[in-house]
Each structure stands twice: as C-alpha cells, then as structure tokens.
Design a protein around this motif. Structure first.
Motif, PDB file in Angstrom:
ATOM      1  N   LEU A   5       0.824  -1.211   0.000  1.00 17.99           N
ATOM      2  CA  LEU A   5       0.000   0.000   0.000  1.00 17.99           C
ATOM      3  C   LEU A   5       0.859   1.263   0.000  1.00 17.99           C
ATOM      4  CD1 LEU A   5      -2.812   1.228   0.147  1.00 17.99           C
ATOM      5  CD2 LEU A   5      -2.698   1.026   2.654  1.00 17.99           C
ATOM      6  N   LEU A   6       1.957   1.258   0.769  1.00 15.62           N
ATOM      7  CA  LEU A   6       2.864   2.405   0.790  1.00 15.62           C
ATOM      8  C   LEU A   6       3.503   2.637  -0.567  1.00 15.62           C
ATOM      9  CD1 LEU A   6       4.681   1.941   4.248  1.00 15.62           C
ATOM     10  CD2 LEU A   6       2.972   3.659   3.630  1.00 15.62           C
ATOM     11  N   LEU A  21       0.943   4.133  -2.920  1.00 15.04           N
ATOM     12  CA  LEU A  21       0.706   5.539  -2.598  1.00 15.04           C
ATOM     13  C   LEU A  21       1.876   6.426  -3.050  1.00 15.04           C
ATOM     14  CD1 LEU A  21      -0.849   5.210   0.982  1.00 15.04           C
ATOM     15  CD2 LEU A  21      -2.014   5.910  -1.111  1.00 15.04           C
ATOM     16  N   GLY A  51       1.782   6.659  -6.787  1.00 16.26           N
ATOM     17  CA  GLY A  51       0.677   7.533  -7.191  1.00 16.26           C
ATOM     18  C   GLY A  51       1.014   8.998  -6.969  1.00 16.26           C
ATOM     19  N   ALA A  52       1.665   9.280  -5.852  1.00 18.99           N
ATOM     20  CA  ALA A  52       2.049  10.676  -5.572  1.00 18.99           C
ATOM     21  C   ALA A  52       3.067  11.183  -6.601  1.00 18.99           C
ATOM     22  CB  ALA A  52       2.620  10.768  -4.156  1.00 18.99           C
TER      23      ALA A  52
END
Length: 433
Positions: free
Chosen positions: A8-9, A12, A15-16
């Motif tokens: 998940l990290l 994220l 995505g950032a």
C-alpha cells in the motif's frame, strides 16, 4: 499484513510521484488517421493503453485458457434442470402426502421430463389424478411412464391394477393382473390382488386354481388362508345345483353334488362349515336320507354343536332310528343344549310330545336360545297349553331383547305324553301360525 501494508505504501508513493509529474507536465499526444484526429495528454494515453492491454490479456486468457466446451455447457444446463426438477418433485411428493392432489399432479408432471427418475413422478402423478377421479389423466400418465421407462412395465402394471381395483373396474383389473402374472409368476402382491379380483367377481373356480399358489408362497396368514379355502369350496358347492338344468332329477343332482364334494381336498372335508354346507345342499337336492347318514358319520368323527342342530332338523326316512341315534349320544354329551334341542324336535316328529317338551325345557336350562324357546312354544301349543305358551313367548321376547332376568323364569309344567298326543290336532307349523 506487513506485506499488504508495504504494498500500500509503494502504491501511494508511486501515485504521488505520477500525480506530481502529471501536474508539472501533462504532455501532448496527437493521433491522426485520414481525416480523423485524436488529441489527448500523454498520461491519459498511457492509462488507456494500460487498460486496453489488461482487457486484451483477459480476453486472450478467456479464449485460450478458460474456454468452456459445448458438452460442459450441456452438463451445466442438465444439472440446473435436474436441481429444479428435484425441487418440484420433492414439493409434489409433499403435496401428495398432504392430500393436495391438484398441486401434486401439476408439480410432479412438470418435473417428470427432466427428472432423473421420471417413473416416480409419473406414478405419483397418476395416483394424484386418480384421487381427483380424472381417469383419462391417469391412463395418460401411466402410458407416459411406460414410454419413458419401458423396463418398468411390472411396477407400472401394479399401480394400474391398484387403481383399477379402487375404481371397481374388476374385469380390466383381471386382464392387467393376468398379464403381470405372466411377467412375474411368483410375485406375492400380484397374487394377493388377483385373489381380491376373483372374490369381487365371484369366480370361485379360478380362485380354487389359485389357492395352491397362495399357500405355497405364503401370501396369506394361516388363519386367513383357511378361511379363504372354506369360503371358496363352500361357494363351489353352492354353485352346483343352480348350474344344473331345472328338469334335472334328484339322482342327477346328488351325483353332481357328490362329484364336487370329492374334489374338495381331504384335509378340508372335515371342516364344519363345509360339512354343514354339503349336508344342507343334500337336503336341498332332496336326499335327506343321505344327509342324515352323512351327518351321523361326521358326528361320530368330530362332535360339533351346529351339526347336531342340523341333525335334529333333517328328516330321514326312519324317524325312530334317527331318534335312537340321537339318544345314544346323551351319555357322552349330557350337557349339550344343541343335542337336547335336536332330541326335542325328533321326539315331536315321533309324536312323543311330552318328551319333546321335556327336552326343550332341558335345552333352555343348559343354554337359552331363540330356537329352543320356539320349539318349546310349538310343543305347548300342540298340547293345548296356551297360557304356558304365552308365558314362554313373553320370556322369549325378553331374551331376544336382552331383558331376560338373571334368574330363570318358572319352567312350563310337564305335559304328559298321552295328553300331548290327544292335544296334537295340527302339526307344529300350523300351530305356530
């Protein structure tokens, strides 16, 4: 859990980063073909390309790796149909057990074609239709059952015979059962139903032929079998005289009766119902001497109260000898009410009216019966003892109605034999009238 959190990290962070790049420089893409042009940003094109790739990859896998053969599709459909028909069959059988005939017939018939066991459906549906008195539907369902499962002819035929018996269609039921018997000669239930049909039709000759098979295969309990044999042969005897021409003489009638009697198995020829029936038919055929001799012989072998009563009624050619024969039995059977009644009747026939009264009174003292009361009343009337006869009539009525007191009513006074002779101006029957 840790791996999921780490993934998940990463998502994220990626995505950032991509989001930042898309904001700083979205890019520009122009696609032209002929007179058509498409303008979009680089990032949108990349997303479309990624989605398209995934869709194409899924389609290729679906086609090459997850392709379902035609027979599997058919199997899936069949399983679905069978599951549906099983549900309907279960509901139909429940409705049948609850007596909801129309619903049972509808559900069972609907499920029959796709059921794994169509025979059960058709037979149960036929039973539901029968309960609704829909005879045409019953026949149609049984025919469908036979068409769908030809090898189940026996089971279908048994159901058909059951329904025909319940309808009262005995001739068609007989035809069905005879056909089934050829398929299964040792089938006990078929033989039991065949026995019922013969009884309903009064076909004693055919039933006589069936009796050995019923006994051999133990279709009936011993008591039921014995009763059936007696009933069968008694009716066979009873059919002899009506079957003869009206103009047949006594000799011909006697000969026919004797022939039928000899055809009865020896173990049954000593049974009281058959002995009694044969003696009664001898009397009917005008052979009372034969009946008297036959009864005397039977009573020597096996004492029976009902046969003694009949012996007192039969009119042999030698009334004195017949009376002496009956008297000879008194020593061994002094407490026999039937014998005392027979002696009363035989004494009256020999014009020993006083003795007749005594014997009738003695019979009543042992055991009260309507016949003994009537005989005593007849003899009292013969002797002119109307008052005593009237008292006996009242007592007889009370006995017949169950109102006789526990203590016996006073016995009628003994009538001297000579006085009885003088008073006997008419026979017993005329006096009763």
């Amino acid at each position: 859990m840790k791996r999921l959190f780490l993934l998940l990290l990463i998502v994220l962070a990626a995505g950032a980063w991509i989001g930042e790049k898309m904001v700083k420089d979205p890019g520009y893409v122009l696609i032209t073909y002929s007179e058509t042009s498409i303008e979009t940003s680089l990032w949108v094109l990349l997303v479309i390309a990624a989605v398209g790739f995934l869709a194409l990859h899924w389609a290729v896998n679906l086609f090459f790796k997850a392709r379902i053969p035609t027979h599997k599709i058919r199997e899936w459909r069949q399983r679905r149909q069978q599951a549906s028909s099983q549900g309907k069959t279960l509901k139909g059988l429940l409705a049948l057990s609850e007596g909801r005939w129309w619903k049972a017939q509808r559900l069972l018939t609907q499920a029959a074609e796709t059921s794994g066991q169509p025979l059960v459906n058709y037979l149960a549906a036929a039973r539901a239709a029968h309960e609704q008195r829909e005879d045409k539907a019953v026949d149609q369902l049984l025919q469908q059952a036979l068409t769908s499962v030809p090898q189940a002819e026996l089971a279908i035929g048994v159901t058909q015979a059951q329904i025909q018996l319940e309808r009262g269609q005995y001739d068609p039921a007989l035809a069905t059962l005879l056909r089934l018997r050829r398929l299964a000669p040792k089938h006990s239930y078929i033989m039991r139903m065949l026995k019922e049909v013969y009884l309903k039709l009064g076909d004693w000759s055919s039933l006589t032929t069936l009796l050995p098979e019923l006994r051999k295969h133990k279709v009936l309990e011993d008591d039921e079998m014995a009763t059936l044999e007696q009933q069968c042969y008694a009716n066979m005897l009873g059919n002899v005289l009506p079957a003869l021409p009206v103009e047949a003489d006594d000799s011909t009638r006697l000969q026919a009766l004797n022939k039928e009697w000899k055809a009865i198995p020896s173990k049954l020829s000593s049974e009281e119902p058959l002995v009694r029936r044969y003696a009664e038919l001898l009397i009917e055929a005008g052979s009372e001497d034969k009946a008297e001799a036959f009864l005397k012989d039977q009573l020597k072998k096996n004492w029976d109260e009902s046969l003694v009563t009949l012996y007192g009624q039969v009119q042999g050619s030698d009334a004195h000898k017949q009376l002496d024969t009956a008297k000879s039995w008194e020593a061994k059977h002094a407490d026999s009410a039937a014998l005392k009644l027979a002696l009363a009747r035989l004494s009256a026939r020999n014009e020993q009216f006083g003795k007749a009264v005594e014997y009738a009174q003695a019979s009543l003292a042992v055991e009260k019966s309507t016949d003994a009361y009537q005989e005593l009343i007849n003899q009292l009337l013969q002797a002119g003892e109307s008052e005593q006869a009237k008292a006996m009539m009242e007592e007889s009525r009370n006995f017949a109605m169950g109102n006789l007191p526990a203590e016996s009513a006073p016995e009628a006074e003994q009538v001297p034999a000579e006085e009885g002779k003088e008073a006997a101006t008419t026979d017993s029957k005329a006096a009763t009238a």
